[in-house]
Design a protein around this motif. Structure first.
Motif, PDB file in Angstrom:
ATOM      1  N   THR A   1      26.490  42.542 -13.828  1.00 24.41           N
ATOM      2  CA  THR A   1      26.854  41.940 -12.537  1.00 24.41           C
ATOM      3  C   THR A   1      27.552  40.599 -12.735  1.00 24.41           C
ATOM      4  O   THR A   1      27.147  39.802 -13.577  1.00 24.41           O
TER       5      THR A   1
ATOM      6  N   ILE B   1      31.028  41.605  -6.795  1.00 23.95           N
ATOM      7  CA  ILE B   1      30.086  42.128  -5.804  1.00 23.95           C
ATOM      8  C   ILE B   1      30.860  42.566  -4.565  1.00 23.95           C
ATOM      9  O   ILE B   1      31.652  41.797  -4.007  1.00 23.95           O
TER      10      ILE B   1
ATOM     11  N   ASN C   1      29.640  46.024  -7.940  1.00 23.84           N
ATOM     12  CA  ASN C   1      28.234  46.249  -7.618  1.00 23.84           C
ATOM     13  C   ASN C   1      28.064  46.083  -6.124  1.00 23.84           C
ATOM     14  O   ASN C   1      28.670  45.192  -5.521  1.00 23.84           O
TER      15      ASN C   1
ATOM     16  N   HIS D   1      26.615  50.875  -8.423  1.00 19.92           N
ATOM     17  CA  HIS D   1      27.863  50.309  -8.934  1.00 19.92           C
ATOM     18  C   HIS D   1      28.932  51.370  -9.050  1.00 19.92           C
ATOM     19  O   HIS D   1      28.625  52.572  -9.062  1.00 19.92           O
TER      20      HIS D   1
ATOM     21  N   LEU E   1      20.633  43.996  -7.904  1.00 15.35           N
ATOM     22  CA  LEU E   1      21.971  43.391  -8.014  1.00 15.35           C
ATOM     23  C   LEU E   1      22.021  42.330  -9.113  1.00 15.35           C
ATOM     24  O   LEU E   1      22.929  42.328  -9.938  1.00 15.35           O
TER      25      LEU E   1
ATOM     26  N   ASP F   1      20.160  43.551 -13.326  1.00 14.19           N
ATOM     27  CA  ASP F   1      20.739  44.714 -13.988  1.00 14.19           C
ATOM     28  C   ASP F   1      20.278  44.761 -15.442  1.00 14.19           C
ATOM     29  O   ASP F   1      20.453  43.789 -16.177  1.00 14.19           O
TER      30      ASP F   1
END
Ligand code: MBD
Ligand code: FE
Length: 281
Positions: free
Chosen positions: A254, A259, A239, A221, A246, A249
């Motif tokens: 997240t 993303i 991230n 990240h 992913l 976490d």
């Protein structure tokens, strides 16, 4: 689980004195909060029939947590920091103030006063042969108008998942930079692709996580603070997609909108099509 054996009125008598409710001295808000917390602690001790040994174990644990400076790390791991975000989101929603890039947690590894530059920065010191990474962004207001002179403060881990200042093998401010946006609100950085973070395996946070059957890992990240004159400060992260953690976490940071799907650029033509300033080194 056993039943409570303490008479609630007797507990209340103790708490009233220990939390200063019987005096006009002190801070009323602080006293009310302490009273609530202490009541919850005492009722938990009573309800679970906590032994003296368990009590002193907990005292020792808190001392170690402080000695190792892991209080904020544990707060992230227990979801407390994410909980603060949930509340901030809910308040904004209630005030119809949502929109823009969502917030997510700061985490415990920010360091202020990173080197500041205009429009572009190289973030890595060149000593880690990680994969080069370019990041491009634009800071805009809620009406999508560019904000010139906004400061984007970026920090991330190296290829071992470690952060400068918390890792004596790195130079000061490695992978930490502040970039001022240009007239079009844009900024760019060159850095290296970070690896995910793992809690210190011998530390008290990981010890607690082990006790509840959890891991202490974060996906790869990149952290951002974004601030502009007259605008509310934004704390967020991206991230990197494809990381096994992913959606697992340990710090619950997240979010769908955060993303990033890195594009591998191996071709000068692709770089040109995407307007990637490959000459920036
Ligand atoms: C990190 O890098 C982080 O971002 C958080 C939230 C917790 C521990 C390490
Ligand atoms: Fe982090």
């Amino acid at each position: 689980m056993s039943h409570n054996i303490i008479n609630p009125a007797e507990l209340e008598k103790l708490l009233n004195i220990s939390c200063g409710l019987d005096t006009k001295q002190g801070n009323p808000r602080f006293k009310a909060i302490l009273h609530r917390l202490m009541g919850d602690v005492c009722r938990t001790i009573d309800e679970f029939d906590i032994t003296d040994e368990e009590f002193w174990q907990a005292v020792n644990y808190l001392n170690v947590l402080g000695e190792r400076k892991e209080v904020a790390l544990l707060a992230a791991g227990l979801g407390l920091e994410h909980f603060l975000d949930m509340r901030a989101d809910a308040k904004e929603k209630a005030a119809s103030l949502h929109g823009g890039t969502p917030r997510t947690i700061e985490g415990p590894l920010y360091v202020a006063n990173a080197p500041l530059s205009d429009k572009f920065a190289r973030m890595d010191d060149g000593k880690d042969d990680g994969e080069p990474m370019w990041l491009y962004g634009q800071v805009t207001d809620p009406d999508n108008q560019p904000i010139a002179g906004a400061v984007v403060d970026i920090w991330h881990a190296n290829t071992l998942g470690n952060y400068s200042f918390f890792d004596s093998s790195q130079t000061d401010y490695n992978l930490r930079r502040r970039i001022k946006t240009g007239p079009d609100g844009r900024y760019a950085v060159r850095s290296i692709i970070p690896s995910g973070y793992g809690c210190p395996p011998d530390g008290p946070t990981q010890a607690l996580l082990n006790h509840v059957g959890r891991h202490g890992n974060r996906p790869a990240h990149i952290h951002f603070f974004v601030s502009g004159p007259g605008f509310k400060h934004l704390t967020t992260q991206i991230n990197l997609s494809g990381d096994p953690y992913l959606w697992d976490d340990f710090a619950f940071a997240t979010r769908d909108e955060l993303i990033a799907d890195p594009v591998k650029v191996t071709d000068e033509k692709i770089a040109q099509q995407r307007d990637i300033p490959v000459s920036h080194t």
